[in-house]
Design an enzyme around this catalytic site. Structure first.
Site, PDB file in Angstrom:
ATOM      1  N   SER A  70      16.167  48.941 -43.623  1.00  0.00           N
ATOM      2  CA  SER A  70      15.390  49.050 -44.862  1.00  0.00           C
ATOM      3  C   SER A  70      15.387  47.725 -45.614  1.00  0.00           C
ATOM      4  O   SER A  70      14.340  47.271 -46.094  1.00  0.00           O
ATOM      5  CB  SER A  70      15.966  50.145 -45.770  1.00  0.00           C
ATOM      6  OG  SER A  70      15.964  51.381 -45.101  1.00  0.00           O
ATOM      7  N   THR A 236      29.262  38.419 -49.826  1.00  0.00           N
ATOM      8  CA  THR A 236      30.150  38.150 -48.693  1.00  0.00           C
ATOM      9  C   THR A 236      29.761  38.996 -47.486  1.00  0.00           C
ATOM     10  O   THR A 236      29.558  40.195 -47.618  1.00  0.00           O
ATOM     11  CB  THR A 236      31.618  38.424 -49.109  1.00  0.00           C
ATOM     12  OG1 THR A 236      31.870  37.667 -50.291  1.00  0.00           O
ATOM     13  CG2 THR A 236      32.594  38.033 -48.021  1.00  0.00           C
ATOM     14  N   CYS A 323      10.957  68.045 -44.719  1.00  0.00           N
ATOM     15  CA  CYS A 323      11.584  69.135 -45.486  1.00  0.00           C
ATOM     16  C   CYS A 323      13.070  68.898 -45.680  1.00  0.00           C
ATOM     17  O   CYS A 323      13.626  69.163 -46.738  1.00  0.00           O
ATOM     18  CB  CYS A 323      11.420  70.462 -44.751  1.00  0.00           C
ATOM     19  SG  CYS A 323       9.713  70.941 -44.581  1.00  0.00           S
TER      20      CYS A 323
HETATM   21  C1  LIG Z   1      16.061  53.929 -39.352  1.00  0.00           C
HETATM   22  C2  LIG Z   1      14.841  53.120 -39.566  1.00  0.00           C
HETATM   23  C3  LIG Z   1      14.731  52.216 -40.639  1.00  0.00           C
HETATM   24  C4  LIG Z   1      15.809  52.085 -41.679  1.00  0.00           C
HETATM   25  O1  LIG Z   1      16.963  51.477 -41.182  1.00  0.00           O
HETATM   26  P1  LIG Z   1      18.321  51.624 -42.007  1.00  0.00           P
HETATM   27  O2  LIG Z   1      19.276  50.713 -41.333  1.00  0.00           O
HETATM   28  O3  LIG Z   1      18.720  53.049 -41.918  1.00  0.00           O
HETATM   29  O4  LIG Z   1      18.021  51.182 -43.409  1.00  0.00           O
HETATM   30  C5  LIG Z   1      13.570  51.483 -40.755  1.00  0.00           C
HETATM   31  N1  LIG Z   1      12.572  51.595 -39.862  1.00  0.00           N
HETATM   32  C6  LIG Z   1      12.637  52.444 -38.820  1.00  0.00           C
HETATM   33  C7  LIG Z   1      11.511  52.521 -37.858  1.00  0.00           C
HETATM   34  C8  LIG Z   1      13.763  53.240 -38.645  1.00  0.00           C
HETATM   35  O5  LIG Z   1      13.825  54.097 -37.615  1.00  0.00           O
END
Ligand SMILES: *Cc1c(COP(=O)(O)O)cnc(C)c1O
Length: 394
Positions: A70, A236, A323
């Site tokens: 993310s 860090t 959901c």
């Molecule tokens: C899981 C996922 C994310 C988010 O990754 P995180 O490390 O959980 O923040 C973003 N894009 C896709 C396609 C994902 O499957």
């Protein structure tokens, strides 16, 4: 229990756990410190950077460690937006079925005055490169398209789209969170400028990931602070987590071909078995999909109830529907490939892992058949369909 929700997260590999535990003890220093503990941590950090870079065909200085997929997605989009703004380019192209880390960031950028084009992914869940090309304008500053979709597993023609972006001089970002460690990804061959990845999707720890940014791209930092990661990702570094990520990625990469071969066999067996359920349909292209992804819609049932009953039978799966996350809206991905609300509600995602056996696959098929029949036996929607008061769609 059969764990078939690897698209949500994967179990850490033994090697990754060992690496992390060992480094929590041995590389606990701050990598920015000059004395021996710090330098040990710094060494581990830089080795991980090199290992990761080499798996995806990048060079070490092009890898920036983040808290996960993310954050990497957010940073990539913000970077492209900042760079675009400077040139008076405020148009971004993406797709309707991206992860929310992309879609929600794009919504924010829209409020900041960016014009967003979301391309259709068609019934098979695949973007057509010519449509990307046609959407590119004089003021386009970024194309962001995921490598493989997290719900329906479809793999996008990234290399072709990348070539178009190169030719047109537009930055190309790829959310490769579901692809890295599962299918071959090479940022050079695939013409990728920025790429997001996350450790917990390839048997590494949660809360750690990386952003690849091609040399010369000036990253926008999301968090103000010190000079870590050249000031582009301050705070860090999570050294043990980063090293465990590198270990998990090397392992996944070394075993990729063998795992994929087994997974594709198991995936196809699952698809074949589930297709025997009347009024069901596979979501997304049958072959251009991740080795471990199966996603189905079953007419006349609720995905939520299906999941609960499968859980009773010892099967951990997921519904395409959101959901579970407290919203009653059906999955935006299933709507993006043209499933209507009623049908999209009856979805099941099985993302199997490389240790799955044929017996387990057969057990999943048998259990799903039983549960779907059971739920339909008292579903008012199914009764209406059978009585001809409603028309079958699948
Ligand atoms: C899981 C996922 C994310 C988010 O990754 P995180 O490390 O959980 O923040 C973003 N894009 C896709 C396609 C994902 O499957």
């Amino acid at each position: 229990m059969i764990y078939a929700d690897n698209a949500a997260t994967t179990k850490m590999s033994d090697k990754a756990i060992q690496t992390m535990a060992c480094l929590l003890q041995e590389a606990w220093g701050n990598p920015s410190s000059l004395y021996v503990h710090g330098q040990k941590a710094k060494e581990v950090l830089e080795q991980a950077r090199e290992d990761i870079a080499s798996v995806i065909g990048a060079s070490a200085q092009e890898i920036l460690f983040t808290s996960g997929g993310s954050e990497a997605d957010n940073q990539a989009l913000r970077t492209a937006a900042e760079l675009g703004k400077k040139k008076g380019k405020r148009h971004i192209i993406s797709t309707t079925f991206e992860h929310h880390a992309i879609l929600h960031t794009l919504e924010t950028l829209k409020k900041d005055g960016f014009d967003i084009t979301l391309l259709d992914v068609h019934e098979n869940g695949i973007v057509i490169p010519a449509e990307v090309e046609a959407a590119i304008r004089e003021d386009t500053c970024l194309v962001s398209i995921m490598y493989a979709n997290n719900e329906i597993g479809t793999i996008q023609p990234i290399r072709e789209i990348g070539a178009i972006c190169r030719r047109k001089g537009v930055l190309f970002h790829v959310d490769a969170v579901q692809a890295v460690g599962h299918i071959p990804v090479n940022v050079v061959d695939d013409n990728i400028d920025m790429l997001s990845s996350s450790a917990h999707k390839f048997h590494g720890p949660k809360g750690v990931g990386f952003l690849y940014a091609k040399k010369g791209i000036r990253l926008t930092n999301l968090i103000e602070g010190g000079a870590q990661e050249h000031g582009k990702r301050t705070g860090t570094e999570n050294v043990p987590g980063i090293a465990a990520m590198a270990e998990a990625l090397k392992e996944a990469d070394a075993n990729m071909a063998a795992y994929a071969e087994h997974l594709i066999k198991m995936r196809n067996r699952l698809i074949q078995g589930l297709q025997e359920i009347p009024h069901s349909a596979l979501n997304g292209d049958a072959t251009q999909r991740l080795p471990g992804n199966v996603n189905f819609c079953f007419e006349g049932i609720e995905g939520e109830s299906l999941l609960l009953l499968l859980d009773d039978k010892g099967i951990c799966a997921s519904s395409g529907s959101a959901c579970t996350s407290g919203s009653l809206d059906p999955s935006h991905v299933l709507l993006a490939i043209g499933r209507i609300h009623d049908v999209a509600h009856g979805s099941l995602r099985l993302s199997i892992g490389e240790d799955i056996t044929e017996e387990e696959v057969d057990y999943i098929i048998q259990s799903t058949k039983e549960v779907v029949a059971y739920l339909r036996s008292f579903s008012p929607v199914w009764r209406d369909l059978m009585a001809g008061k409603k028309e079958f769609i699948l």
